[in-house]
Design an enzyme around this catalytic site. Structure first.
Site, PDB file in Angstrom:
ATOM      1  N   ASP A  39       0.829  -1.194   0.000  1.00 46.60           N
ATOM      2  CA  ASP A  39       0.000   0.000   0.000  1.00 46.60           C
ATOM      3  C   ASP A  39       0.872   1.256   0.000  1.00 46.60           C
ATOM      4  O   ASP A  39       2.102   1.200   0.111  1.00 46.60           O
ATOM      5  CB  ASP A  39      -0.907   0.014   1.238  1.00 46.60           C
ATOM      6  CG  ASP A  39      -2.073  -0.950   1.110  1.00 46.60           C
ATOM      7  OD1 ASP A  39      -2.379  -1.361  -0.023  1.00 46.60           O
ATOM      8  OD2 ASP A  39      -2.674  -1.287   2.144  1.00 46.60           O
ATOM      9  N   LYS A  61      -3.676   3.487  -2.667  1.00 47.51           N
ATOM     10  CA  LYS A  61      -4.931   4.202  -2.840  1.00 47.51           C
ATOM     11  C   LYS A  61      -4.768   5.592  -2.246  1.00 47.51           C
ATOM     12  O   LYS A  61      -4.168   5.757  -1.195  1.00 47.51           O
ATOM     13  CB  LYS A  61      -6.085   3.476  -2.145  1.00 47.51           C
ATOM     14  CG  LYS A  61      -6.524   2.196  -2.829  1.00 47.51           C
ATOM     15  CD  LYS A  61      -7.662   1.554  -2.055  1.00 47.51           C
ATOM     16  CE  LYS A  61      -8.365   0.491  -2.864  1.00 47.51           C
ATOM     17  NZ  LYS A  61      -7.472  -0.568  -3.337  1.00 47.51           N
ATOM     18  N   MET A 171      -9.952   7.047   9.450  1.00 44.34           N
ATOM     19  CA  MET A 171     -10.188   7.818   8.226  1.00 44.34           C
ATOM     20  C   MET A 171     -11.025   9.054   8.499  1.00 44.34           C
ATOM     21  O   MET A 171     -11.957   9.391   7.771  1.00 44.34           O
ATOM     22  CB  MET A 171     -10.834   6.937   7.148  1.00 44.34           C
ATOM     23  CG  MET A 171      -9.891   5.876   6.607  1.00 44.34           C
ATOM     24  SD  MET A 171     -10.696   4.692   5.516  1.00 44.34           S
ATOM     25  CE  MET A 171     -10.895   3.299   6.627  1.00 44.34           C
TER      26      MET A 171
END
Length: 267
Positions: A39, A61, A171
């Protein structure tokens, strides 16, 4: 797990950031892997454990920016395993905690690819701890709720989350105003202690403290970016009672430190 493929995929948790929080098993597998699929939010020190001849494939991402589609990540893992390779799929934190590791495991299962899950230290525990915020305390909070501000199935159940003794919201950076307002609207008192931890356990970690009513404004003023976690509850007040931990680097820096540019994205 299936036995029909020659290779094997290891869904490995890289931990919250600090390379020294990588598990021994994760470090060993990295040193043995033919392919490492990683990632964006992986500390370079973690990748140093990969053997020199390993193929490193980036599949990061980025919220609001370019991202590798999840279906394409599945395809890479399956293809590499079918070539007979030992594949480490390196994911931040723990693979099964808001990391889409379950989706990858299901895709490997459906494709008949052999796989294994290697747990990692979740940022939901490590980031508050590194900011000198215990997520539980016998006299303050005997329970903790982990949730994400970003989900595919619709809005979070703010009514449920507002009742958590300790809430750790993943998040949260890009939705901090929305999340804090929703929690207050759902019944949580605006004076509830709150903190935002940016880049928990990294060298450039920063912490902003406040209340549920003003933490979004404080974080915005400090230019807090992603990855960041929101911690809500009385446990935040314990930080002031742990000055020795803070002084020893329990936080790597507070919001008074000039902001370092941090990419926004999936945490």
């Amino acid at each position: 797990m299936k036995e029909s493929s020659r290779g094997r995929v290891y869904l490995v948790g890289a931990g919250p950031g600090d390379p020294e929080l990588l598990t021994l098993r994760a470090a060993r597998l990295l040193g043995e892997a033919d392919t490492v699929v990683h990632d964006r939010l992986i500390h370079p020190g973690v990748l140093d454990h990969a053997r020199p001849r390993a193929r490193l494939i980036y599949v990061g991402k980025e919220g609001g920016g370019e991202s590798v589609r999840q279906e394409d990540i599945h395809a890479v893992l399956i293809a590499q395993a079918r070539l007979g390779r030992k594949v480490v799929r390196l994911k931040g934190g723990d693979p099964f905690v808001f990391g889409r590791g379950a989706e990858e495991a299901l895709a490997l299962e459906a494709a008949g690819v052999d796989y294994e899950v290697v747990p990692g230290v979740s940022a939901g525990i490590a980031a508050p701890a590194s900011a000198a915020i215990p997520v539980t305390h016998r006299d303050v909070a005997g329970e903790v709720t982990f949730a994400t501000a970003h989900r595919a199935e619709g809005a979070p159940d703010w009514s449920f989350l507002s009742r958590a003794r300790t809430l750790v919201l993943f998040m949260a950076g890009r939705r901090l105003d929305e999340a804090t307002r929703a929690l207050v609207d759902a019944g949580r008192e605006s004076h509830t202690p709150a903190a935002v931890v940016e880049a928990g356990t990294w060298e450039h970690q920063r912490v902003v403290e406040g209340t549920l009513g003003d933490i979004a404004a404080r974080a915005r003023q400090a230019a807090i970016g992603a990855p960041s976690l929101l911690v809500v509850g009385e446990v935040v007040t314990l930080r002031a009672r742990l000055p020795s931990l803070v002084a020893r680097g329990g936080t790597m820096g507070d919001a008074a430190v000039p902001p370092r540019a941090v990419e926004a994205g999936h945490e």
